[in-house]
Design an enzyme around this catalytic site. Structure first.
Site, PDB file in Angstrom:
ATOM      1  N   GLU A   1       0.813  -1.218   0.000  1.00 47.64           N
ATOM      2  CA  GLU A   1       0.000   0.000   0.000  1.00 47.64           C
ATOM      3  C   GLU A   1       0.850   1.273   0.000  1.00 47.64           C
ATOM      4  O   GLU A   1       0.818   2.043   0.946  1.00 47.64           O
ATOM      5  CB  GLU A   1      -0.891   0.010   1.243  1.00 47.64           C
ATOM      6  CG  GLU A   1      -1.765  -1.216   1.368  1.00 47.64           C
ATOM      7  CD  GLU A   1      -2.500  -1.293   2.692  1.00 47.64           C
ATOM      8  OE1 GLU A   1      -3.653  -1.711   2.683  1.00 47.64           O
ATOM      9  OE2 GLU A   1      -1.907  -0.930   3.738  1.00 47.64           O
ATOM     10  N   PRO A   2       1.595   1.498  -1.057  1.00 47.96           N
ATOM     11  CA  PRO A   2       2.408   2.720  -1.081  1.00 47.96           C
ATOM     12  C   PRO A   2       1.545   3.950  -1.332  1.00 47.96           C
ATOM     13  O   PRO A   2       0.671   3.929  -2.197  1.00 47.96           O
ATOM     14  CB  PRO A   2       3.350   2.485  -2.264  1.00 47.96           C
ATOM     15  CG  PRO A   2       2.584   1.580  -3.182  1.00 47.96           C
ATOM     16  CD  PRO A   2       1.731   0.704  -2.286  1.00 47.96           C
ATOM     17  N   GLY A   3       1.733   4.992  -0.553  1.00 40.46           N
ATOM     18  CA  GLY A   3       1.056   6.264  -0.792  1.00 40.46           C
ATOM     19  C   GLY A   3       2.116   7.277  -1.183  1.00 40.46           C
ATOM     20  O   GLY A   3       2.267   7.656  -2.351  1.00 40.46           O
TER      21      GLY A   3
ATOM     22  N   CYS B   1       0.510  32.995  12.005  1.00 36.09           N
ATOM     23  CA  CYS B   1       0.800  33.569  13.310  1.00 36.09           C
ATOM     24  C   CYS B   1       1.217  32.470  14.273  1.00 36.09           C
ATOM     25  O   CYS B   1       0.449  32.087  15.164  1.00 36.09           O
ATOM     26  CB  CYS B   1      -0.422  34.286  13.831  1.00 36.09           C
ATOM     27  SG  CYS B   1      -0.917  35.569  12.702  1.00 36.09           S
TER      28      CYS B   1
HETATM   29  C1  LIG Z   1      -0.660   5.511   5.796  1.00 37.60           C
HETATM   30  C2  LIG Z   1      -0.843   4.129   5.400  1.00 37.60           C
HETATM   31  C3  LIG Z   1      -0.278   3.674   4.207  1.00 37.60           C
HETATM   32  C4  LIG Z   1       0.558   4.541   3.315  1.00 37.60           C
HETATM   33  O1  LIG Z   1       1.726   4.993   3.905  1.00 37.60           O
HETATM   34  P1  LIG Z   1       2.841   5.715   3.018  1.00 37.60           P
HETATM   35  O2  LIG Z   1       3.875   6.118   3.999  1.00 37.60           O
HETATM   36  O3  LIG Z   1       2.169   6.898   2.376  1.00 37.60           O
HETATM   37  O4  LIG Z   1       3.306   4.720   2.017  1.00 37.60           O
HETATM   38  C5  LIG Z   1      -0.507   2.367   3.840  1.00 37.60           C
HETATM   39  N1  LIG Z   1      -1.272   1.534   4.599  1.00 37.60           N
HETATM   40  C6  LIG Z   1      -1.816   1.946   5.767  1.00 37.60           C
HETATM   41  C7  LIG Z   1      -2.628   1.000   6.548  1.00 37.60           C
HETATM   42  C8  LIG Z   1      -1.626   3.246   6.206  1.00 37.60           C
HETATM   43  O5  LIG Z   1      -2.162   3.636   7.357  1.00 37.60           O
END
Ligand SMILES: *Cc1c(COP(=O)(O)O)cnc(C)c1O
Length: 463
Positions: free
Chosen positions: A320-322, A391
């Site tokens: 699950e890369p974001g 601020c």
């Molecule tokens: C935040 C999160 C991700 C993504 O994390 P990144 O650091 O953006 O890759 C993947 N899986 C879960 C469950 C998360 O909470």
């Protein structure tokens, strides 16, 4: 987020900045391609361009501050992840990093799946046409309404995060006459941030169900006993901005161990494991992220090896890369306002945004880099702190960096690698208007999230 990011007292470098921050070795006019989106370059006049468009034109058309996102880079990263993991694994983009309808369409076209963690993210995903079966729903406190919506729309999986939620989801699924596909999120006793990981026995955090003390095994028992649930696997997410694969190694080993215990107890082999996200990107030249194919190989080698030794069929892996997809694809463009040299300390450079468009520096002590992008300069480097207009003295965008000493009000500077967790965490502090996100591709720029207006602020304020 990392432990070392919050030192107890002032650091030497804060007290004697010049002593610590010796002038940079690199030419300030040279862009380090590691931290910039792929189509970013300087044109012959020295102005930064992205997707073939100069920042001067972008600033004129869209204003500042604004996020500019390199769409072809985003799509290329999606493909790189999908190709690296191949047809026997699934890549879920973590929508919380940055989500908009355009992003959902790109993900869909490039063959990625999508993680959401709120009703709002789910609505955005469905509205833009992501098939529900390609969506995973996360969160430690999903509301009943959110669960109802997820079940009704048929999301591909709900990641169960507590004992109460196991019952809640099962009940709602049963009421709808469906068997909801679920995973159980376990906390494996690994915390990973950047270059370190810590393996602990006990878990002091709000997410997941601990492997320790047999909690996760008990959660599996309960989920298997409920008709409304189809348990497809186990999920683990260990941290953020991780470079060291050793944390994933420990996590995968513990998850596979649990699968073996489930087989021994229940006589079933769960078909999937999800190893979460958290893979690091380059915010500064010091960071050396791994390529998706290296990550895919490392993870699949670990899982295969562990499964062989436990005599288990290798489960389907998902990740699950974001940040690793969207982070590097965007930069924030600011106009320089007030410049305040503090003798013997550093020069404070104020920009027209700040903590409202990038809270990560204040929140996590995050490191960023910055460059003068409307022109090049042969002036000496000066030590700067890039600050916002809010601020709040913690309103820092880039804590320590070098910019040319001839920097002047009206110059454009850009902070790279702001695609993840900047617009998505943006706020209206001081009634700031949240900046637009502009996608740039092949000489064309279009707004995908428009700038907020004062009317937007007043519309919510119903008097
Ligand atoms: C935040 C999160 C991700 C993504 O994390 P990144 O650091 O953006 O890759 C993947 N899986 C879960 C469950 C998360 O909470």
């Amino acid at each position: 987020m990392s432990r070392s990011a919050h030192p107890a007292g002032p650091r030497h470098a804060d007290v004697f900045p010049e002593a610590h921050y010796s002038a940079p070795a690199a030419d300030l006019n040279v862009l380090d391609e590691k931290v910039w989106a792929r189509t970013v370059t300087r044109d012959t006049d020295g102005a930064l361009t992205v997707g073939g468009i100069t920042v001067a034109r972008l600033a004129e058309e869209f204003g500042t501050p604004a996020y500019f996102l390199d769409e072809s880079d985003f799509r290329a990263r999606c493909r790189a992840w999908a190709d690296a993991f191949g047809p026997d694994a699934d890549v879920f983009y973590a929508g919380k990093a940055f989500l908009s309808r355009a992003v959902v369409r790109w993900l869909k076209e490039e063959g990625l799946n999508l993680d959401v963690c709120s009703g709002g993210e789910l609505t955005t995903a469905l509205d833009a046409g992501m098939p529900a079966e390609r969506i995973a729903f996360h969160g430690n406190n999903k509301t009943v309404a959110e669960i109802e919506r997820a079940v009704e729309t048929g999301v591909g999986r709900i990641v169960l995060d507590s004992f109460q939620e196991i019952v809640r989801v099962a009940h709602i699924a049963q009421r709808h006459g469906v068997r909801q596909r679920v995973q159980i999120r376990v906390t494996v006793g690994v915390e990973a941030h950047t270059h370190e990981f810590i393996a602990t026995a006990h878990e002091d955090q709000k997410f997941g169900i601990a492997l320790a003390d047999g909690q996760a095994a008990e959660a599996v028992r309960r989920a298997l006993a409920l008709d409304g649930l189809e348990l497809i696997g186990v999920h683990s997410h260990i941290g953020s901005q991780i470079f060291d694969m050793a944390g994933f190694e420990v996590s995968a080993r513990r998850v596979v161990q649990l699968l073996a215990e489930i087989r021994d107890e229940h006589g079933i082999e769960l078909p999937e494991i999800d190893l979460g996200g958290g893979l690091g990107i380059a915010y500064t030249s010091e960071d050396d992220p791994r390529e998706p194919h290296e990550i895919a190989k490392a993870l699949s080698d670990i899982v295969t090896r562990e499964c062989e030794s436990a005599n288990l069929r290798t489960p389907r892996i998902s990740v699950e890369p974001g940040r690793a997809i969207v982070g590097p694809t965007a930069f924030t463009l600011y106009e320089v306002g007030t410049i305040k040299p503090l003798e013997g300390l550093r020069t404070y450079v104020s920009v027209d945004g700040g903590m409202s468009d990038n809270i990560r520096t204040a929140l996590y002590d995050a490191e960023y880099s910055v460059a003068l992008v409307s022109r090049t300069s042969d002036a000496e480097p000066m030590l700067v702190r890039v600050v916002g207009k809010h601020c709040e003295s913690g309103d820092i965008v880039v804590k320590d960096a070098f910019l040319p000493a001839d920097l002047a009000p009206g110059d454009l500077i850009a902070v790279p690698a702001t695609g993840a967790y900047c617009r998505s965490m943006a706020s209206n502090y001081n009634h700031a208007l949240r900046p637009p996100v502009v996608a740039v591709r092949d000489g064309e720029a279009r707004v995908i999230v428009r700038r907020e207006t004062e009317e937007d602020l007043l519309r919510l304020d119903v008097g």
